[in-house]
Scaffold this active site. Structure first.
Site, PDB file in Angstrom:
ATOM      1  N   TYR A  88      42.452  52.162  55.033  1.00 57.74           N
ATOM      2  CA  TYR A  88      43.630  51.119  53.716  1.00 57.74           C
ATOM      3  C   TYR A  88      43.826  51.532  52.772  1.00 57.74           C
ATOM      4  O   TYR A  88      44.672  50.844  52.456  1.00 57.74           O
ATOM      5  CB  TYR A  88      42.124  49.844  53.700  1.00 57.74           C
ATOM      6  CG  TYR A  88      41.050  50.051  53.268  1.00 57.74           C
ATOM      7  CD1 TYR A  88      40.991  50.372  51.494  1.00 57.74           C
ATOM      8  CD2 TYR A  88      39.819  49.666  53.011  1.00 57.74           C
ATOM      9  CE1 TYR A  88      39.415  51.026  50.314  1.00 57.74           C
ATOM     10  CE2 TYR A  88      38.757  49.570  51.797  1.00 57.74           C
ATOM     11  CZ  TYR A  88      38.598  49.952  51.296  1.00 57.74           C
ATOM     12  OH  TYR A  88      38.395  50.095  50.110  1.00 57.74           O
ATOM     13  N   LYS A  91      42.316  53.218  46.602  1.00 59.05           N
ATOM     14  CA  LYS A  91      42.667  54.435  47.117  1.00 59.05           C
ATOM     15  C   LYS A  91      44.143  55.001  47.489  1.00 59.05           C
ATOM     16  O   LYS A  91      44.247  55.896  47.687  1.00 59.05           O
ATOM     17  CB  LYS A  91      41.978  54.397  48.174  1.00 59.05           C
ATOM     18  CG  LYS A  91      39.848  53.680  48.141  1.00 59.05           C
ATOM     19  CD  LYS A  91      39.414  54.773  47.760  1.00 59.05           C
ATOM     20  CE  LYS A  91      37.718  54.701  47.589  1.00 59.05           C
ATOM     21  NZ  LYS A  91      37.787  55.558  46.962  1.00 59.05           N
TER      22      LYS A  91
HETATM   23  C1  HXC Z   1      33.630  38.410  42.638  1.00 63.22           C
HETATM   24  C2  HXC Z   1      32.904  40.009  41.472  1.00 63.22           C
HETATM   25  C3  HXC Z   1      31.964  40.471  42.159  1.00 63.22           C
HETATM   26  C4  HXC Z   1      32.147  39.617  43.666  1.00 63.22           C
HETATM   27  C5  HXC Z   1      32.116  41.518  40.477  1.00 63.22           C
HETATM   28  N1  HXC Z   1      32.678  40.561  40.142  1.00 63.22           N
HETATM   29  N2  HXC Z   1      31.343  41.690  41.766  1.00 63.22           N
HETATM   30  N3  HXC Z   1      34.405  38.798  41.333  1.00 63.22           N
HETATM   31  N4  HXC Z   1      32.927  39.421  44.059  1.00 63.22           N
HETATM   32  N5  HXC Z   1      30.951  40.219  44.143  1.00 63.22           N
HETATM   33  C6  HXC Z   1      34.017  40.975  39.110  1.00 63.22           C
HETATM   34  C7  HXC Z   1      33.266  40.188  37.694  1.00 63.22           C
HETATM   35  O1  HXC Z   1      32.810  38.799  38.032  1.00 63.22           O
HETATM   36  C8  HXC Z   1      33.964  40.608  36.372  1.00 63.22           C
HETATM   37  O2  HXC Z   1      34.254  39.301  36.680  1.00 63.22           O
HETATM   38  C9  HXC Z   1      34.037  41.754  36.996  1.00 63.22           C
HETATM   39  O3  HXC Z   1      34.073  42.465  38.633  1.00 63.22           O
HETATM   40  C10 HXC Z   1      33.553  43.057  36.514  1.00 63.22           C
HETATM   41  O4  HXC Z   1      32.279  42.533  36.967  1.00 63.22           O
HETATM   42  P1  HXC Z   1      30.786  43.535  35.807  1.00 63.22           P
HETATM   43  O5  HXC Z   1      29.519  43.620  37.009  1.00 63.22           O
HETATM   44  O6  HXC Z   1      30.209  43.120  35.013  1.00 63.22           O
HETATM   45  O7  HXC Z   1      30.904  45.402  36.211  1.00 63.22           O
HETATM   46  P2  HXC Z   1      30.681  46.565  35.602  1.00 63.22           P
HETATM   47  O8  HXC Z   1      29.098  46.296  35.843  1.00 63.22           O
HETATM   48  O9  HXC Z   1      31.284  47.632  35.726  1.00 63.22           O
HETATM   49  O10 HXC Z   1      29.938  46.602  37.821  1.00 63.22           O
HETATM   50  C11 HXC Z   1      31.255  47.408  38.678  1.00 63.22           C
HETATM   51  C12 HXC Z   1      30.926  46.940  40.059  1.00 63.22           C
HETATM   52  C13 HXC Z   1      29.633  47.115  40.872  1.00 63.22           C
HETATM   53  C14 HXC Z   1      32.039  47.098  41.120  1.00 63.22           C
HETATM   54  C15 HXC Z   1      31.310  45.588  40.357  1.00 63.22           C
HETATM   55  O11 HXC Z   1      29.434  46.251  42.064  1.00 63.22           O
HETATM   56  C16 HXC Z   1      29.298  48.545  40.436  1.00 63.22           C
HETATM   57  O12 HXC Z   1      28.153  49.477  40.353  1.00 63.22           O
HETATM   58  N6  HXC Z   1      29.096  49.075  41.907  1.00 63.22           N
HETATM   59  C17 HXC Z   1      29.489  50.519  42.438  1.00 63.22           C
HETATM   60  C18 HXC Z   1      29.065  50.716  43.411  1.00 63.22           C
HETATM   61  C19 HXC Z   1      29.947  50.563  44.402  1.00 63.22           C
HETATM   62  O13 HXC Z   1      30.907  49.534  44.098  1.00 63.22           O
HETATM   63  N7  HXC Z   1      29.780  51.127  45.222  1.00 63.22           N
HETATM   64  C20 HXC Z   1      30.908  50.531  46.508  1.00 63.22           C
HETATM   65  C21 HXC Z   1      31.679  51.430  46.587  1.00 63.22           C
HETATM   66  S1  HXC Z   1      32.109  51.612  48.790  1.00 63.22           S
HETATM   67  P3  HXC Z   1      34.333  38.742  35.578  1.00 63.22           P
HETATM   68  O14 HXC Z   1      35.910  38.042  35.426  1.00 63.22           O
HETATM   69  O15 HXC Z   1      33.320  37.389  36.235  1.00 63.22           O
HETATM   70  O16 HXC Z   1      34.251  39.236  34.144  1.00 63.22           O
HETATM   71  C22 HXC Z   1      33.663  51.939  48.859  1.00 63.22           C
HETATM   72  C23 HXC Z   1      34.151  52.052  49.941  1.00 63.22           C
HETATM   73  C24 HXC Z   1      35.313  52.750  50.659  1.00 63.22           C
HETATM   74  O17 HXC Z   1      34.152  52.447  47.946  1.00 63.22           O
HETATM   75  C25 HXC Z   1      35.932  52.177  51.711  1.00 63.22           C
HETATM   76  C26 HXC Z   1      34.540  52.750  52.968  1.00 63.22           C
HETATM   77  C27 HXC Z   1      35.348  52.648  54.303  1.00 63.22           C
END
Ligand code: HXC
Length: 255
Positions: free
Chosen positions: A143, A158
């Site tokens: 994507y 990306k």
């Molecule tokens: C809406 C969301 C949300 C959700 C987080 N936020 N999750 N909004 N729906 N499900 C918002 C929060 O409300 C906040 O905004 C802001 O995002 C930051 O969230 P935090 O939890 O404070 O951030 P942090 O602790 O830094 O965590 C980052 C993260 C988390 C991305 C949200 O999920 C993470 O650490 N993920 C790492 C692992 C990961 O995601 N792996 C998947 C990669 S898959 P506000 O406004 O409320 O302050 C991938 C696929 C590639 O990349 C393609 C494959 C085909």
């Protein structure tokens, strides 16, 4: 990979962990990074069960340039050099574009796009100073060049990483012999993407059916491709994106 040193950001889970395992099993010295120390310690021990190379971890956040610098310093101090960097750390969640907060947007851009640049710049500066021809491998998604409805932050980030891959491949390839490539994985089992983005069994099944090969990929398959792209067998591949998605993104026919 024997005796090479590889940094894998986000190396304590999902695809990063499987890549780190493959590199360590092939004799590389592997540096895994992540935010959670307890998890890094556990994965280090797990990798050492089969590794023929060494394994260390650096607890850090790719969004913090000071952490990134420390990652480079600690890797060089422990293993004497860095040969490869895999920018695997990512952040993602499904959200409608109109419901995504500014902080949510910034968070994913920060991890995926800025984090990839910070790590590439810090390791690249080290290679340039040391006159070493290192290799960078980035993780994108198909994507990045079509559309990521439901993950606009990740799709835009990306796409930026794709551009960064090709731009650095030209800039650093021509001046320093540094190769920069990317993998675009499709749906891969046992990864953060599969766990976070497949919200229900029905959604997972729909995704599976969208893949011509009718299955999810395996993280071991991505690890094998990563190994090849870093190795000397791929020494003339530069600025390339290899898609490994079972043909999913080509499956655009409306039936
Ligand atoms: C809406 C969301 C949300 C959700 C987080 N936020 N999750 N909004 N729906 N499900 C918002 C929060 O409300 C906040 O905004 C802001 O995002 C930051 O969230 P935090 O939890 O404070 O951030 P942090 O602790 O830094 O965590 C980052 C993260 C988390 C991305 C949200 O999920 C993470 O650490 N993920 C790492 C692992 C990961 O995601 N792996 C998947 C990669 S898959 P506000 O406004 O409320 O302050 C991938 C696929 C590639 O990349 C393609 C494959 C085909």
């Amino acid at each position: 990979m024997n005796n090479k040193t590889v940094i894998v950001t986000g190396g304590s889970s999902g695809m990063g962990k499987y890549m780190a395992k493959r590199f360590a099993d092939e004799g590389a010295n592997v540096v895994i990074t992540g935010r959670k120390e307890e998890r890094l310690q556990l994965v280090k021990e797990e990798l050492l069960e089969t590794a023929t190379g060494k394994v260390m971890y650096v607890q850090m956040d790719v969004r913090e340039p000071a952490d990134v610098k420390r990652m480079v310093d600690e890797a060089v101090e422990e293993f004497g050099a860095i040969d490869h960097l895999v920018n695997n750390a990512a952040g993602n969640f499904i959200v409608a574009a109109e419901e995504l907060s500014i902080n949510g947007w910034n968070t994913v851009i920060d991890i995926v796009l800025n984090g990839t640049f910070y790590c590439s710049k810090a390791v690249g500066e080290y290679w340039i100073k040391e006159k070493r021809k290192g290799t960078i491998l980035n993780m994108v998604a198909t994507y990045a060049w079509d559309a990521g409805a439901g993950v606009i932050h990740s799709a835009a980030a990306k796409a930026g990483v794709l551009s960064l891959t090709r731009t650095l491949a030209v800039e650093w390839g021509s001046k320093y012999g540094i190769r920069v490539n990317a993998i675009a994985p499709g749906p891969i089992e046992r990864t953060g993407g599969a766990e976070k983005l497949m919200l229900s069994p029905e959604m997972a099944e729909r995704t599976r059916q969208s893949v011509p090969l009718k299955r999810f990929g395996k993280p071991e398959e991505i690890a094998g491709l990563a190994c090849f792209l870093l190795s000397d067998d791929a020494s003339y591949i530069n600025g390339e994106v290899v898609t490994m998605d079972g043909g999913q993104w080509l499956n655009q026919l409306p039936f």
